[in-house]
Write an enzyme that holds these catalytic residues in place. Sequence first.
Site, PDB file in Angstrom:
ATOM      1  N   HIS A  68      -0.380   9.378 -27.980  1.00 40.48           N
ATOM      2  CA  HIS A  68       0.856   9.786 -27.298  1.00 40.48           C
ATOM      3  C   HIS A  68       0.491  10.494 -25.991  1.00 40.48           C
ATOM      4  O   HIS A  68      -0.351  11.392 -25.986  1.00 40.48           O
ATOM      5  CB  HIS A  68       1.660  10.745 -28.190  1.00 40.48           C
ATOM      6  CG  HIS A  68       2.810  11.405 -27.466  1.00 40.48           C
ATOM      7  ND1 HIS A  68       2.892  12.770 -27.267  1.00 40.48           N
ATOM      8  CD2 HIS A  68       3.903  10.873 -26.861  1.00 40.48           C
ATOM      9  CE1 HIS A  68       3.996  13.052 -26.582  1.00 40.48           C
ATOM     10  NE2 HIS A  68       4.623  11.924 -26.331  1.00 40.48           N
ATOM     11  N   SER A  69       1.098  10.055 -24.879  1.00 37.94           N
ATOM     12  CA  SER A  69       0.966  10.754 -23.595  1.00 37.94           C
ATOM     13  C   SER A  69      -0.514  10.855 -23.188  1.00 37.94           C
ATOM     14  O   SER A  69      -1.175   9.833 -23.026  1.00 37.94           O
ATOM     15  CB  SER A  69       1.648  12.122 -23.709  1.00 37.94           C
ATOM     16  OG  SER A  69       1.912  12.670 -22.454  1.00 37.94           O
TER      17      SER A  69
END
Length: 283
Positions: free
Chosen positions: A100-101
């Site tokens: 994520h990210s």
Amino acid sequence: MSGVEEVRLSLGHIELAAHLFGPVDGHPVIALHGWLDNANSFARLAPKLEGLRIVALDLAGHGFSEHRPPGAGYALWDYVHDVLRVAEQMGWERFSLLGHSLGAIVSVVLAGALPERVTRLALIDGVIPPGGEPKDAAERMGMALQAQLALADKRKSVFPTLDLAVQARMKGMVAVSREAAELLAQRGLMPVPGGFSWRSDSRLTLPSPLRLSEEQAMTFVRRIACPAHLIVAADGMLARHTALLEQLPFSQEQLPGGHHLHLNDEAGATLVADCFNRFFAIP
């Protein structure tokens, strides 16, 4: 959380904390959270993923993991090295990545640098690092060095109560729900004189001294050899970067929600899980 095991992984150069999810004989996956988050980023999602053995790390300097030694920094490639050491520790020659990210960016860099090691790439609202113009390299380096020198005089914020610290996280650079902030606080806060402080390393907030150009970053994307699936949050960070999204050779799906759609609520986590369960089930 039921069915989750807390572990510490000694990698030689650093010790990292992690959560283990899923059956021991499941498909090996290393899960990497976003900047200033921790392994609890996957607290809602990981239990919904089927047939996977997931090691959700606290990246170096985050959560319960050690900080890098004095004089060291938090370059992208150092995280990549940590992940390879984790795979070694787990005895995994080949493995998948769930990111994520910032964790998605680390995943793309690793899968592009060593394509033979990565079997699947599951990405949430992140792909390549923010680009830098080659002409700005010297100025950026100077700015980063000044910030590094100034950090010694800065003190961390102290919040008199747990609730105030959670509220601050809810309104952070990327807003999250109260439940998400509370989950991140479980691994991210520590008691200090006068209240609570976030335990993440202050050096994580320093600007990068060196940024890849978009052209350099895309070389990693183009070298990826495994199936890759990207979830774009409709109200997240990637949705407006349509030119970048059109260049990506990955399968993509846009889902409703913000940047932390997999963590903000159960409905979002279920949508992401359904999507990745289909992706990992493809032979």
